[in-house]
Scaffold this motif. Structure first.
Motif, PDB file in Angstrom:
ATOM      1  N   LEU A   1      25.303  39.878  14.011  1.00 51.75           N
ATOM      2  CA  LEU A   1      24.179  40.800  13.824  1.00 51.75           C
ATOM      3  C   LEU A   1      24.427  41.742  12.650  1.00 51.75           C
ATOM      4  CD1 LEU A   1      23.283  41.594  17.526  1.00 51.75           C
ATOM      5  CD2 LEU A   1      21.875  40.344  15.864  1.00 51.75           C
ATOM      6  N   GLU A   2      25.670  42.126  12.444  1.00 56.75           N
ATOM      7  CA  GLU A   2      25.996  42.983  11.306  1.00 56.75           C
ATOM      8  C   GLU A   2      25.682  42.282   9.987  1.00 56.75           C
ATOM      9  OE1 GLU A   2      29.846  45.233   9.390  1.00 56.75           O
ATOM     10  OE2 GLU A   2      29.851  44.800  11.533  1.00 56.75           O
TER      11      GLU A   2
ATOM     12  N   GLN B   1      22.111  41.939   5.276  1.00 58.41           N
ATOM     13  CA  GLN B   1      21.194  41.176   4.433  1.00 58.41           C
ATOM     14  C   GLN B   1      19.845  41.889   4.333  1.00 58.41           C
ATOM     15  OE1 GLN B   1      21.914  38.570   2.543  1.00 58.41           O
ATOM     16  NE2 GLN B   1      19.839  38.586   1.722  1.00 58.41           N
ATOM     17  N   ILE B   2      19.377  42.442   5.434  1.00 60.42           N
ATOM     18  CA  ILE B   2      18.100  43.159   5.423  1.00 60.42           C
ATOM     19  C   ILE B   2      18.198  44.429   4.592  1.00 60.42           C
ATOM     20  CG2 ILE B   2      16.465  44.450   6.855  1.00 60.42           C
ATOM     21  CD1 ILE B   2      17.133  42.432   9.114  1.00 60.42           C
ATOM     22  N   GLY B   3      19.277  45.180   4.769  1.00 58.41           N
ATOM     23  CA  GLY B   3      19.395  46.476   4.112  1.00 58.41           C
ATOM     24  C   GLY B   3      19.995  46.448   2.721  1.00 58.41           C
ATOM     25  N   ASP B   4      20.991  45.589   2.488  1.00 56.06           N
ATOM     26  CA  ASP B   4      21.740  45.622   1.231  1.00 56.06           C
ATOM     27  C   ASP B   4      21.775  44.291   0.490  1.00 56.06           C
ATOM     28  OD1 ASP B   4      22.410  48.273   1.789  1.00 56.06           O
ATOM     29  OD2 ASP B   4      24.215  47.678   2.866  1.00 56.06           O
TER      30      ASP B   4
ATOM     31  N   GLU C   1      12.596  33.173   7.581  1.00 58.99           N
ATOM     32  CA  GLU C   1      14.062  33.152   7.581  1.00 58.99           C
ATOM     33  C   GLU C   1      14.621  34.007   8.710  1.00 58.99           C
ATOM     34  OE1 GLU C   1      15.413  32.485   2.965  1.00 58.99           O
ATOM     35  OE2 GLU C   1      14.681  34.466   3.519  1.00 58.99           O
ATOM     36  N   MET C   2      14.041  35.168   8.900  1.00 62.10           N
ATOM     37  CA  MET C   2      14.518  36.050   9.979  1.00 62.10           C
ATOM     38  C   MET C   2      14.274  35.428  11.342  1.00 62.10           C
ATOM     39  SD  MET C   2      16.147  38.631   8.970  1.00 62.10           S
ATOM     40  CE  MET C   2      16.268  39.259  10.608  1.00 62.10           C
ATOM     41  N   MET C   3      13.088  34.870  11.546  1.00 61.35           N
ATOM     42  CA  MET C   3      12.789  34.249  12.836  1.00 61.35           C
ATOM     43  C   MET C   3      13.713  33.058  13.094  1.00 61.35           C
ATOM     44  SD  MET C   3      10.596  36.075  14.336  1.00 61.35           S
ATOM     45  CE  MET C   3      10.163  35.004  15.689  1.00 61.35           C
ATOM     46  N   ASN C   4      13.919  32.218  12.093  1.00 62.60           N
ATOM     47  CA  ASN C   4      14.813  31.063  12.261  1.00 62.60           C
ATOM     48  C   ASN C   4      16.241  31.508  12.544  1.00 62.60           C
ATOM     49  OD1 ASN C   4      12.746  29.207  11.850  1.00 62.60           O
ATOM     50  ND2 ASN C   4      13.133  29.045   9.662  1.00 62.60           N
ATOM     51  N   THR C   5      16.694  32.535  11.839  1.00 62.43           N
ATOM     52  CA  THR C   5      18.046  33.053  12.048  1.00 62.43           C
ATOM     53  C   THR C   5      18.209  33.584  13.465  1.00 62.43           C
ATOM     54  OG1 THR C   5      18.284  33.623   9.720  1.00 62.43           O
ATOM     55  CG2 THR C   5      19.741  34.761  11.263  1.00 62.43           C
ATOM     56  N   LEU C   6      17.280  34.399  13.892  1.00 67.27           N
ATOM     57  CA  LEU C   6      17.389  35.001  15.228  1.00 67.27           C
ATOM     58  C   LEU C   6      17.242  33.963  16.333  1.00 67.27           C
ATOM     59  CD1 LEU C   6      15.460  38.323  14.572  1.00 67.27           C
ATOM     60  CD2 LEU C   6      17.938  37.995  14.742  1.00 67.27           C
ATOM     61  N   MET C   7      16.355  33.000  16.152  1.00 63.88           N
ATOM     62  CA  MET C   7      16.213  31.954  17.171  1.00 63.88           C
ATOM     63  C   MET C   7      17.474  31.097  17.239  1.00 63.88           C
ATOM     64  SD  MET C   7      12.136  30.874  17.031  1.00 63.88           S
ATOM     65  CE  MET C   7      12.419  29.687  15.780  1.00 63.88           C
TER      66      MET C   7
ATOM     67  N   GLN D   1      19.989  30.747  20.555  1.00 67.81           N
ATOM     68  CA  GLN D   1      20.391  29.481  21.173  1.00 67.81           C
ATOM     69  C   GLN D   1      21.906  29.317  21.157  1.00 67.81           C
ATOM     70  OE1 GLN D   1      18.329  27.007  22.782  1.00 67.81           O
ATOM     71  NE2 GLN D   1      20.420  26.788  23.516  1.00 67.81           N
ATOM     72  N   LEU D   2      22.538  29.645  20.036  1.00 67.19           N
ATOM     73  CA  LEU D   2      23.986  29.542  19.930  1.00 67.19           C
ATOM     74  C   LEU D   2      24.687  30.365  21.007  1.00 67.19           C
ATOM     75  CD1 LEU D   2      26.570  28.686  18.387  1.00 67.19           C
ATOM     76  CD2 LEU D   2      26.254  30.736  16.991  1.00 67.19           C
ATOM     77  N   TYR D   3      24.259  31.607  21.172  1.00 62.74           N
ATOM     78  CA  TYR D   3      24.915  32.467  22.160  1.00 62.74           C
ATOM     79  C   TYR D   3      24.524  32.119  23.579  1.00 62.74           C
ATOM     80  CZ  TYR D   3      27.450  34.767  18.629  1.00 62.74           C
ATOM     81  OH  TYR D   3      28.342  34.987  17.627  1.00 62.74           O
ATOM     82  N   GLN D   4      23.361  31.523  23.770  1.00 59.41           N
ATOM     83  CA  GLN D   4      23.016  31.004  25.093  1.00 59.41           C
ATOM     84  C   GLN D   4      24.043  29.949  25.497  1.00 59.41           C
ATOM     85  OE1 GLN D   4      20.475  31.952  27.180  1.00 59.41           O
ATOM     86  NE2 GLN D   4      21.272  30.545  28.696  1.00 59.41           N
ATOM     87  N   TRP D   5      24.363  29.042  24.562  1.00 50.32           N
ATOM     88  CA  TRP D   5      25.358  28.000  24.847  1.00 50.32           C
ATOM     89  C   TRP D   5      26.741  28.589  25.055  1.00 50.32           C
ATOM     90  CZ3 TRP D   5      23.405  24.669  20.226  1.00 50.32           C
ATOM     91  CH2 TRP D   5      22.272  23.946  20.612  1.00 50.32           C
TER      92      TRP D   5
END
Length: 83
Positions: free
Chosen positions: A33-34, A39-42, A51-57, A61-65
């Motif tokens: 998340l950092e 990337q958003i701020g700097d 890109e943000m939606m794909n990254t977060l989705m 999923q990765l952390y669900q697994w």
């Protein structure tokens, strides 16, 4: 650690310390998340909405697994301790 079943077959004993690396790996969600925040701020450019939606989705999923695998290992440790 190696243990033996009643019929003499060797089995691997599941230990509580087997959980530690999996727990630590789940903490990496904070580091991931950092990276997104930086990337958003700097970042050189701001990510697009897609890109943000794909990254977060993908992260979700990765952390669900990761958490499912951790919980399954935890259940295995509990079961092994009951025997």
């Amino acid at each position: 650690m190696i243990g033996y079943m009643n019929d003499g077959r060797i089995k691997e004993m599941t230990k509580l310390y087997d959980l530690e690396p999996m727990i630590m790996d789940c903490w990496s969600v904070c580091n991931d998340l950092e990276v997104v925040f930086r990337q958003i701020g700097d970042g050189e450019r701001e990510p697009t909405h897609d890109e943000m939606m794909n990254t977060l989705m993908g992260m979700q999923q990765l952390y669900q697994w990761k958490f499912e695998q951790l919980f399954n290992k935890y259940e295995g440790v509990i079961e092994a301790q009951r025997k």
